[in-house]
Design an enzyme around this catalytic site. Structure first.
Site: not given
Ligand code: NAD
Ligand code: TYD
Length: 384
Positions: A138-140, A164, A167-168
Site C-alpha cells: 500500500t501507499d500508506e 495497519y 504492519s504493511k
Molecule cells: P480485504 O480485507 O478485502 O481481503 C483480505 C483477504 O485476506 C480476505 O479474503 C481474508 O479472508 C484474507 N485473509 C486475512 N487474513 C488471512 C490469513 N491469516 N490467512 C489467509 N487469508 C487471510 O483486503 P483487500 O482490500 O482486498 O486488500 C488486498 C491487499 O491489498 C492487502 O494486502 C492490502 O494491504 C492491499 N491494499 C489494499 C488497498 C485497498 O484500497 N483495498 C490499497 C492498497 C493496498
Molecule cells: P478507508 O476506505 O478506510 O481507506 P484508508 O483509510 O485506507 O484510506 O477510508 C478512506 C478515507 O475515507 C479515509 O480518509 C477515511 C475516510 N472515511 C470517512 O471519512 N468515513 C468513513 O466512514 C470511513 C470508513 C472512511
C-alpha cells in the site's frame, strides 16, 4: 508442463482485490489459480461463485501463518508465482485492535517468504528462473503528504502512521530482505486506495453507497479534506498482471489512479450519481445525508502516487477515470443488493456499532488539530 502454464498461488483471493484479481486472471490468462484464504470477515467465497464449475480454480480455506499447509500447497501445485494479497486491511480496525494485523501482515508474510524460499531452492531450470513472489502493498507505508508536496515515488522514505500501515511497512521490509539476503525473486507493488465491485461495505465508498440507499447518515471523518488517489480495482489487477510478467526482480512499483480527490468530493460525487441513477429515491438529494463526525486518530491527510516508473518500464496506465470508475462501481452495488444484504448481517452490525458509536456528529472543525499534526510530520520529513 511449460512454466507459463503452471498455476499461480494467490493468498487472500476471496477478499476485495483478490477476488477481482482471480476473476480477471481466469478471464484473461486462463491458467490455474489456487486461492489460499482464511475466509475472515473480509473473505467471501460468494465473490467467486461464478467459478464453481471452473476446473482451473481451487479454493483452499486456511491461514497463511500455517507453514505446514503452505509447504503442502507449494509441493502439490508447484506454482510459478505466489501473488500475496492476504492481509488485515482496514485502518479503523487496526486502531481498535492491532494484534491481528501484526500476526497476519507481518508473521504471515514471513511464513510465506520462508516457504517460498525453501520451495524456490528446490526448483531447477526454467521453473526456478521463472518463479516470482509478488507482494501486494500500500501507499500508506509512505506516511502523509502536505497539499502541495510531490507524490510518493518508489524511493520516498517509509513513515507509516497507523498500525495497519506499520504492519504493511514491516512486511515490505521482510520481502526486501528475503531478496537481498536469500535471492528470493520478489516484486512489490504499492498502490493507492482501490474501489470497485466486491469491496466490503466498511470501506469509504461501499459504506457510503449502502448507507445512502437506506437513508442512513453518511459519516465523514473530521473535516473531510483528506485526499486519496482513487484506483479502480480492475486497473490495479491489470497492473499486478503486468508487473508479474514484466517487472524486474527485486523492484518496487507504485500503482495509482491519477485521481486525487478529497473525501468530501468523493462523497458528493457519489451522492449526485445516486440522485441520477435512483431518481425515485425518497432520500434524494442524497447529499443531505452527509454527516461530519469525529475524526480517526492519526488520520493521514493526503496520499498521492507517482506512477511514472510502472508506466515507463512496463507500459501500464490506468484505464478508468474517477468518473467512469465511480459509475461502474455504483451500478454494480445497485445491481447486487443481495450481495450487500448477505455481508451486512450480524458481525458487520457489531463493527458498525464499535467504530461509529463514539463518533458524535461534529461541525467538521475537530480536524484542525489533525491537520496541524500532519503538517508537523511533513515538515519533519523535509528537514531530514
Ligand atoms: P480485504 O480485507 O478485502 O481481503 C483480505 C483477504 O485476506 C480476505 O479474503 C481474508 O479472508 C484474507 N485473509 C486475512 N487474513 C488471512 C490469513 N491469516 N490467512 C489467509 N487469508 C487471510 O483486503 P483487500 O482490500 O482486498 O486488500 C488486498 C491487499 O491489498 C492487502 O494486502 C492490502 O494491504 C492491499 N491494499 C489494499 C488497498 C485497498 O484500497 N483495498 C490499497 C492498497 C493496498
Ligand atoms: P478507508 O476506505 O478506510 O481507506 P484508508 O483509510 O485506507 O484510506 O477510508 C478512506 C478515507 O475515507 C479515509 O480518509 C477515511 C475516510 N472515511 C470517512 O471519512 N468515513 C468513513 O466512514 C470511513 C470508513 C472512511
Amino acid at each position: 508442463m511449460q512454466n507459463s502454464q503452471r498455476p499461480i498461488l494467490v493468498t487472500g483471493g476471496a477478499g476485495f482485490i483478490g477476488s477481482n484479481f482471480v476473476l480477471q486472471w481466469l478471464a484473461t490468462e486462463g491458467t490455474p489459480v489456487v486461492n489460499l484464504d482464511k475466509l475472515t470477515y473480509a473473505g467471501n467465497p460468494n465473490n467467486l461463485a461464478s467459478l464453481a464449475s471452473n476446473n482451473a480454480y481451487t479454493l483452499v480455506q486456511g491461514d497463511i501463518c500455517d507453514r505446514g499447509l503452505v509447504d503442502r500447497l507449494l509441493r502439490q501445485h508447484r506454482p510459478r508465482a505466489i501473488v500475496h494479497f492476504a492481509a488485515e486491511s482496514h485502518v479503523d480496525r487496526s486502531i481498535l485492535g492491532p494484534e491481528e494485523f501484526l500476526r497476519t501482515n507481518i508473521h504471515g508474510t514471513f511464513v510465506l517468504l520462508e516457504a517460498a524460499r525453501q520451495h524456490h531452492a528446490s526448483l531447477e531450470g526454467e521453473e526456478r528462473s521463472g518463479f516470482r513472489f509478488l507482494h501486494v502493498s500500500t501507499d500508506e507505508v509512505y506516511g502523509t503528504l502536505a497539499p502541495d508536496e510531490a507524490a510518493f515515488h518508489e524511493d520516498t522514505p517509509y513513515a507509516p502512521n497507523s498500525p495497519y500501515a506499520a504492519s504493511k511497512a514491516a512486511s515490505d521490509h521482510l520481502v526486501r530482505a528475503w531478496t537481498h539476503t536469500y535471492g528470493l525473486p520478489t516484486l512489490v507493488t504499492n498502490c493507492s486506495n482501490n474501489y470497485g465491485p466486491y469491496q466490503f461495505p466498511e470501506k469509504l465508498l461501499p459504506l457510503m453507497v449502502t448507507h445512502a440507499l437506506q437513508g442512513k447518515p453518511l459519516p465523514v471523518y473530521g473535516d473531510g479534506q483528506q485526499v486519496r488517489d482513487w484506483l479502480y480495482v480492475a486497473d490495479h489487477c491489470s497492473a499486478i498482471r503486468a508487473v508479474l510478467e514484466k517487472g524486474r526482480v527485486g523492484e518496487t512499483y507504485n500503482v495509482g489512479g491519477n485521481n486525487q480527490r478529497s473525501n468530501l468530493e468523493v462523497v458528493h460525487a457519489l451522492c449526485s450519481l445516486l440522485d441520477e441513477l435512483v431518481p425515485a429515491s425518497q432520500f434524494a438529494p442524497h447529499a443531505s445525508l452527509v454527516t461530519m463526525v469525529k475524526d480517526r486518530p492519526g488520520h493521514d491527510r493526503r496520499y498521492a502516487i507517482d506512477a511514472r516508473k510502472i508506466e515507463a518500464e512496463i507500459g501500464w496506465q490506468p484505464e478508468e477515470s474517477f468518473e467512469t470508475g465511480l459509475r461502474k462501481t455504483v451500478e454494480w452495488y445497485l445491481a447486487n443488493s443481495a450481495w450487500v444484504d448477505n455481508v451486512t448481517s450480524g458481525a458487520y452490525q457489531q463493527w458498525m456499532q464499535k467504530n461509529y458509536a463514539g463518533r458524535a456528529e461534529t461541525n467538521g472543525a475537530s480536524s484542525a488539530e489533525a491537520a496541524a499534526a500532519n503538517a508537523a510530520q511533513t515538515a519533519a520529513r523535509g528537514a531530514k
